[in-house]
Enzyme design. Sequence first.
Site, PDB file in Angstrom:
ATOM      1  N   TYR A  70      -5.604   1.911   8.522  1.00 49.40           N
ATOM      2  CA  TYR A  70      -5.061   2.522   9.731  1.00 49.40           C
ATOM      3  C   TYR A  70      -6.214   2.563  10.717  1.00 49.40           C
ATOM      4  CZ  TYR A  70      -0.813   4.274   7.413  1.00 49.40           C
ATOM      5  OH  TYR A  70       0.389   4.382   6.767  1.00 49.40           O
ATOM      6  N   GLY A  83       6.882  -1.213  -2.758  1.00 45.88           N
ATOM      7  CA  GLY A  83       6.220   0.079  -2.603  1.00 45.88           C
ATOM      8  C   GLY A  83       6.653   1.075  -3.655  1.00 45.88           C
ATOM      9  N   ARG A  84       7.782   1.706  -3.432  1.00 46.15           N
ATOM     10  CA  ARG A  84       8.207   2.799  -4.316  1.00 46.15           C
ATOM     11  C   ARG A  84       8.342   2.396  -5.791  1.00 46.15           C
ATOM     12  NH1 ARG A  84      10.705   3.250   0.545  1.00 46.15           N
ATOM     13  NH2 ARG A  84      10.442   5.192   1.688  1.00 46.15           N
ATOM     14  N   ASP A  93       8.319  -6.506   3.195  1.00 43.61           N
ATOM     15  CA  ASP A  93       8.572  -5.443   2.220  1.00 43.61           C
ATOM     16  C   ASP A  93       9.630  -4.508   2.755  1.00 43.61           C
ATOM     17  OD1 ASP A  93       7.429  -3.295   3.749  1.00 43.61           O
ATOM     18  OD2 ASP A  93       5.467  -3.584   2.835  1.00 43.61           O
ATOM     19  N   PRO A 144       0.827  -1.214   0.000  1.00 39.21           N
ATOM     20  CA  PRO A 144       0.000   0.000   0.000  1.00 39.21           C
ATOM     21  C   PRO A 144       0.854   1.255   0.000  1.00 39.21           C
ATOM     22  CG  PRO A 144       0.047  -0.973   2.197  1.00 39.21           C
ATOM     23  CD  PRO A 144       0.752  -1.928   1.288  1.00 39.21           C
ATOM     24  N   THR A 145       0.634   2.119  -0.976  1.00 33.97           N
ATOM     25  CA  THR A 145       1.296   3.428  -1.008  1.00 33.97           C
ATOM     26  C   THR A 145       0.212   4.473  -1.268  1.00 33.97           C
ATOM     27  OG1 THR A 145       1.856   3.011  -3.330  1.00 33.97           O
ATOM     28  CG2 THR A 145       3.605   2.674  -1.712  1.00 33.97           C
ATOM     29  N   HIS A 160       7.845  -0.015   7.121  1.00 29.73           N
ATOM     30  CA  HIS A 160       7.136   1.066   6.425  1.00 29.73           C
ATOM     31  C   HIS A 160       8.079   1.774   5.431  1.00 29.73           C
ATOM     32  CE1 HIS A 160       3.118   3.157   7.130  1.00 29.73           C
ATOM     33  NE2 HIS A 160       3.653   3.939   6.210  1.00 29.73           N
TER      34      HIS A 160
HETATM   35  C1  LIG Z   1       4.736   7.047  -0.772  1.00 29.06           C
HETATM   36  C2  LIG Z   1       4.476   5.924   0.193  1.00 29.06           C
HETATM   37  C3  LIG Z   1       3.252   5.860   0.816  1.00 29.06           C
HETATM   38  C4  LIG Z   1       2.981   4.821   1.704  1.00 29.06           C
HETATM   39  N1  LIG Z   1       1.738   4.745   2.249  1.00 29.06           N
HETATM   40  C5  LIG Z   1       1.451   3.711   3.060  1.00 29.06           C
HETATM   41  C6  LIG Z   1       0.148   3.576   3.610  1.00 29.06           C
HETATM   42  O1  LIG Z   1      -0.742   4.377   3.355  1.00 29.06           O
HETATM   43  N2  LIG Z   1      -0.081   2.527   4.429  1.00 29.06           N
HETATM   44  C7  LIG Z   1       0.889   1.605   4.739  1.00 29.06           C
HETATM   45  O2  LIG Z   1       0.637   0.661   5.494  1.00 29.06           O
HETATM   46  N3  LIG Z   1       2.131   1.702   4.224  1.00 29.06           N
HETATM   47  C8  LIG Z   1       2.413   2.734   3.399  1.00 29.06           C
HETATM   48  N4  LIG Z   1       3.673   2.817   2.870  1.00 29.06           N
HETATM   49  C9  LIG Z   1       4.670   1.757   3.149  1.00 29.06           C
HETATM   50  C10 LIG Z   1       4.607   0.654   2.083  1.00 29.06           C
HETATM   51  O3  LIG Z   1       3.428  -0.083   2.199  1.00 29.06           O
HETATM   52  C11 LIG Z   1       5.775  -0.326   2.216  1.00 29.06           C
HETATM   53  O4  LIG Z   1       5.848  -0.806   3.528  1.00 29.06           O
HETATM   54  C12 LIG Z   1       7.126   0.263   1.802  1.00 29.06           C
HETATM   55  O5  LIG Z   1       6.990   1.240   0.805  1.00 29.06           O
HETATM   56  C13 LIG Z   1       8.032  -0.847   1.327  1.00 29.06           C
HETATM   57  O6  LIG Z   1       9.269  -0.365   1.023  1.00 29.06           O
HETATM   58  P1  LIG Z   1       9.803  -0.056  -0.489  1.00 29.06           P
HETATM   59  O7  LIG Z   1       9.179   1.248  -0.865  1.00 29.06           O
HETATM   60  O8  LIG Z   1      11.261   0.003  -0.286  1.00 29.06           O
HETATM   61  O9  LIG Z   1       9.368  -1.188  -1.377  1.00 29.06           O
HETATM   62  C14 LIG Z   1       3.969   3.850   1.989  1.00 29.06           C
HETATM   63  C15 LIG Z   1       5.207   3.940   1.365  1.00 29.06           C
HETATM   64  C16 LIG Z   1       5.471   4.966   0.472  1.00 29.06           C
HETATM   65  C17 LIG Z   1       6.811   5.011  -0.201  1.00 29.06           C
HETATM   66  C1  LIG Z   2      -0.962   9.423   4.491  1.00 27.44           C
HETATM   67  C2  LIG Z   2       0.017   8.530   5.166  1.00 27.44           C
HETATM   68  C3  LIG Z   2      -0.619   7.962   6.365  1.00 27.44           C
HETATM   69  C4  LIG Z   2       0.567   7.516   4.202  1.00 27.44           C
HETATM   70  C5  LIG Z   2       1.749   6.745   4.695  1.00 27.44           C
HETATM   71  O1  LIG Z   2       1.633   5.788   5.382  1.00 27.44           O
HETATM   72  C6  LIG Z   2       3.085   7.109   4.275  1.00 27.44           C
HETATM   73  O2  LIG Z   2       3.259   8.164   3.668  1.00 27.44           O
HETATM   74  O3  LIG Z   2       4.014   6.361   4.562  1.00 27.44           O
END
Ligand SMILES: Cc1cc2nc3c(=O)[nH]c(=O)nc-3n(C[C@H](O)[C@H](O)[C@H](O)COP(=O)(O)O)c2cc1C
Ligand SMILES: CC(C)CC(=O)C(=O)O
Length: 356
Positions: free
Chosen positions: A131, A303-304, A280, A74-75, A249
């Site tokens: 969340y 994610g990214r 992840d 999830p991003t 995260h």
């Molecule tokens: C821009 C962005 C937004 C994210 N938003 C959420 C989110 O809303 N909820 C959540 O559980 N994790 C969120 N994450 C964490 C990702 O789910 C994940 O754990 C993480 O991006 C994995 O690492 P990677 O980007 O190196 O693959 C977010 C990550 C990024 C980069």
């Molecule tokens: C809006 C945020 C709660 C999203 C998030 O989890 C993040 O940016 O890592």
Amino acid sequence: MTLDDLHEAARGTLDPVHYDYVAGGAGEERVLADNERAFARYALLPRVLRGSETRRTAVDLPGAPGAAPVVVAPTAFHRLAHPDGERATARAAAAEGAVLVTGAAATTAVAEVVAAARETAADPAVWFQLYPHPRREVTAALVRRAADAGCTALVVTVDSPVFGRRTRDLRNGFTDLPPGHAAENMRDLPGAPPGGLTDIPMSPALSWRDLDDILRMTTLPVLVKGVLHPADARLAVEHGAAGVLVSNHGGRQCDAVPAALDCLPGVADAVAGRVPVLMDGGVRRGADIAVALALGATAVGVGRPVVWGLAAEGESGVRRTLALLRDEYDHTLALCGGRRNADLTRDMVVRRGEPW
Ligand SMILES: Cc1cc2nc3c(=O)[nH]c(=O)nc-3n(C[C@H](O)[C@H](O)[C@H](O)COP(=O)(O)O)c2cc1C
Ligand SMILES: CC(C)CC(=O)C(=O)O
């Protein structure tokens, strides 16, 4: 094209403030860097003379039988990356057979995300990341919304009792979504204001009892995301979690934790095969997937790289990201003498530069 090429293309298309929001991490970004570096500290020790013409890499996940071993983590806010936003991501993930985890912070309502996935595949797997809200009735409404939309599992994020301090966002003053964008799932909730970045409150007092409560709210399988300590992994299983996601995260919360990969073996041992373990953080190539699976993961999340694909090329960019990872992983599995994921065992992962 490699994932790095897509990353560079995305950097060129994104507003620099939005680029920083996606790319950045908490504090000095130590954990962000370490997530990727952790994979480079490992080497794969292949077995020979036991391969096959084709390999089976599909995995069975909660609410997602026969899924790709790469899950779209999830991003938030995909419409910042591309006008087609989460719809494009959903179509791409469905086309590649990958689970899409959409979430509370999506800029497209979950029902529309599932509908977009169904435009591409008959039976796509979309999970909803939650969340938990400080007010129980709001959490319950979100859970119902996800189930009504057709999500096949819930992912409860537990690594964010408070929001991380993201240095780049603080410097850039990125505190809210631009006009015209909103956290669409947060609309029309009991007693809540209209959607926006600030309308996703964290729950500092969240407890295992709240997880029990969420489990009682739904018949959907519930995965717990953001577990690093083996004792918490054990507790999650005992409380009825259908899966555990090892994650920090993406280095965006506590900037003093270990790399996600380094927490994986301990969690996998604690879970002992009772439920799937996902991880992840820092997965950037097929060999990373092989290392994670050998160390006990059932599947990995990215994610990214998905956001870079989306920003660079929309739906086709996300497809390219997922296809590249799938093809590289299949190739690595072949090079390691594997016919299926389970052929990657822990003895095939060694510390780079150290005798074993
Ligand atoms: C821009 C962005 C937004 C994210 N938003 C959420 C989110 O809303 N909820 C959540 O559980 N994790 C969120 N994450 C964490 C990702 O789910 C994940 O754990 C993480 O991006 C994995 O690492 P990677 O980007 O190196 O693959 C977010 C990550 C990024 C980069
Ligand atoms: C809006 C945020 C709660 C999203 C998030 O989890 C993040 O940016 O890592």
